[in-house]
Design an enzyme around this catalytic site. Structure first.
Site, PDB file in Angstrom:
ATOM      1  N   ARG A  75       0.824  -1.217   0.000  1.00 12.55           N
ATOM      2  CA  ARG A  75       0.000   0.000   0.000  1.00 12.55           C
ATOM      3  C   ARG A  75       0.856   1.264   0.000  1.00 12.55           C
ATOM      4  NH1 ARG A  75      -5.384  -0.548  -1.391  1.00 12.55           N
ATOM      5  NH2 ARG A  75      -5.683  -2.790  -1.248  1.00 12.55           N
ATOM      6  N   HIS A 152     -12.417   0.291   5.874  1.00 12.03           N
ATOM      7  CA  HIS A 152     -11.057   0.814   6.036  1.00 12.03           C
ATOM      8  C   HIS A 152     -11.015   2.331   5.881  1.00 12.03           C
ATOM      9  CE1 HIS A 152     -10.886   0.746   1.576  1.00 12.03           C
ATOM     10  NE2 HIS A 152      -9.982   1.677   1.727  1.00 12.03           N
ATOM     11  N   ARG A 266     -13.867  13.773 -23.185  1.00 10.47           N
ATOM     12  CA  ARG A 266     -14.261  13.854 -24.589  1.00 10.47           C
ATOM     13  C   ARG A 266     -15.064  12.634 -25.007  1.00 10.47           C
ATOM     14  NH1 ARG A 266     -11.275  16.404 -28.639  1.00 10.47           N
ATOM     15  NH2 ARG A 266     -12.425  15.081 -30.087  1.00 10.47           N
ATOM     16  N   ARG A 365       1.524 -25.136   1.341  1.00  7.04           N
ATOM     17  CA  ARG A 365       0.670 -25.389   0.164  1.00  7.04           C
ATOM     18  C   ARG A 365      -0.303 -26.541   0.396  1.00  7.04           C
ATOM     19  NH1 ARG A 365       0.395 -21.021  -2.238  1.00  7.04           N
ATOM     20  NH2 ARG A 365      -0.237 -21.985  -4.208  1.00  7.04           N
TER      21      ARG A 365
END
Length: 511
Positions: A75, A152, A266, A365
């Site tokens: 962040r 947040h 535009r 994992r």
């Protein structure tokens, strides 16, 4: 002699047109997305505070780093990028339209709001405020009320106030640079958490309401926050970004629409904006809502909930708070970052054992495995999604909750939802955008989709429901799949809300 030294070093005091001055030279940050970014010294002072430096230790994409090795950005750099782009857009408007009377004070406030808009993110970004806090035990009293609908952005406002109050001479420096704290602090906070209604603005008058659309645009969602994180996330994820935010800034113009000033673009830029919203959808589909990312986020939130009351953080006046109650104490919240993951993972306390085991499965994992994805026959409303998720979870495993012959119970399944859209739910986001033409830059109009292309999507939102197995040994995974197959055979009669969208292949891989 002192003034001569300043002249030799190239540091000159520069007086700006409305009393804002720079007593020293701006600093240049080299960024992989925006190149050389020149920032006002006051912005650098804010960056150097503990409250802002905390953002170095909060991953921009939360658990995405466990799936995408390049998604290691934080962040911290995103916030600097947003502060820079906020300044670029407001400066471009000032140069093109002097009649808007944009002052250098306005510019500095917009830059500060961009810089500080994400100060309130908790560990692993949106995981904290969307998956952890809503399920955390709410203590009685004011804190419980705060947690009810806490976001947040609420913490960003509180953290900004804490940053200003706790950093010595920062208020004095702001005043020295020409800011009027009675108005400008309100203005900055309103830009961070825009109320979306010009009647509620205090910091700037109605004729400058367009400034509130730069950092957090509640009108159509087109703001510099998205400009930066689309470009930055795409870069680190290795995903192409077709939207050109530089062109948007180049063609941005403030026009009056129904008596209110708005930032418009535009008419020829309509395809560029569709690329913006399609980029948003693509990032959600391929990364933010990736099936492995979502289950790892779920597991981290699960671990945080189990560890919540056992994590003690010292806050103001020596008061000890927990992982969830730190949101009410900014001194404690300043210490709360992604590092809590390692704190739990490397702990030896018995009361953190369950949380530690969950996080160990992630790093090894051995996370819960994705089995199948369901697509609802109709597009559910936002409020329907939790009910549909619970409804689906309630009938797994088939057909009742007690353990089957294979030993699987309802507790062995996890059901998560994932919603991907163009930023305005089921609506076409371009309908909220106003355009002008080259021939008449002061007259605005809407662009109908049939005037753009016949290849545009007919639906702008999609929700998927995913089923995961907590047991990941081959026998349990095969048994879980067989149970789901049985469920599907009768689902059209007993549970007609869903269609099978995608089976995963077994054996289920880790990523």
């Amino acid at each position: 002699m002192a003034s001569e030294k300043k002249e030799k070093s190239g540091i000159k005091k520069r007086k700006l047109n409305d009393g804002v001055h720079w007593p020293s030279a701006p600093k240049v940050f080299n960024d992989p997305i925006h190149g050389s970014m020149e920032l006002h010294p006051l912005l650098v002072k804010i960056i150097d505070t503990p409250q802002f430096q905390r953002l170095r230790y909060i991953k921009q994409l939360g658990a995405g780093y466990f799936v995408y090795p390049g998604a290691s950005h934080n962040r911290f750099e995103h916030s600097i990028g947003v502060g820079y782009l906020a300044g670029e857009l407001v400066k471009a408007l000032k140069e093109k339209q002097p009649e808007l009377n944009i002052t250098d004070r306005d510019i500095l406030c917009v830059q500060i709001a961009g810089l500080c808009h994400d100060l309130g993110h908790g560990p692993f970004s949106h995981l904290f405020d969307k998956m952890f806090i809503p399920k955390a035990t709410r203590p009685p009293g004011l804190l419980g009320e705060k947690m009810e609908n806490w976001k947040h952005e609420d913490a960003s406002i509180e953290m900004f106030k804490h940053l200003v109050e706790s950093n010595g001479d920062l208020k004095g420096m702001m005043e020295e640079y020409g800011l009027k704290l009675s108005d400008d602090l309100d203005f900055i906070k309103e830009m961070i958490q825009s109320p979306g209604d010009e009647k509620e603005y205090k910091g700037r008058p109605k004729e400058k309401s367009f400034l509130y659309e730069i950092v957090a645009n509640k009108i159509n969602g087109i703001d510099v926050d998205k400009f930066d994180y689309f470009a930055r996330d795409s870069y680190h994820l290795g995903i192409k970004n077709n939207f050109d935010h530089g062109r948007f800034i180049q063609f941005a113009r403030v026009c009056e629409v129904d008596g209110q000033r708005h930032i418009c673009t535009r008419d020829k830029e309509v395809n560029n904006l569709y690329d913006l919203f399609h980029t948003r959808y693509s990032l959600h589909r391929r990364a933010y809502q990736h099936n492995v990312v979502k289950i790892i986020e779920h597991m981290i939130a699960e671990a945080f909930l189990k560890a919540d009351q056992h994590i003690q953080i010292e806050g103001s006046e020596g008061r000890m708070v927990t992982l969830s109650t730190a949101i009410a104490d900014m001194e404690a919240y300043t210490k709360l970052t992604d590092c809590v993951f390692d704190q739990i993972l490397n702990s030896t306390e018995d009361n953190l054992k369950e949380a530690r085991e969950i996080l160990t499965k992630i790093v090894e994992r051995e996370h819960y495995r994705f089995l199948i994805e369901f697509k609802p026959k109709r597009t559910p409303n936002k409020d329907d999604i939790p009910q549909l998720t619970n409804k689906l979870a309630a009938v797994l495993p088939f057909p009742q909750q007690e353990a089957q012959a294979d030993g699987l119970t309802q507790e062995d399944f996890v059901v998560l939802s994932a919603t991907m859209d163009y930023g305005s739910g089921a609506k076409d986001p371009i309908k909220s955008m106003d355009f002008y033409s080259k021939k008449n830059p002061t007259q605005t109009f809407k662009i109908r989709r049939e005037k753009v292309s016949k290849l545009l999507p007919v639906q702008f939102s999609e929700t998927l429901f995913r089923v995961y197995s907590k047991k990941i040994d081959p026998e349990s995974l095969e048994a879980a799949r067989k149970q789901l197959e049985q469920w599907i055979e009768v689902s059209n009669d007993t549970f007609p809300d869903f269609l099978v969208h995608n089976w995963t292949d077994l054996p289920v891989t880790a990523s």
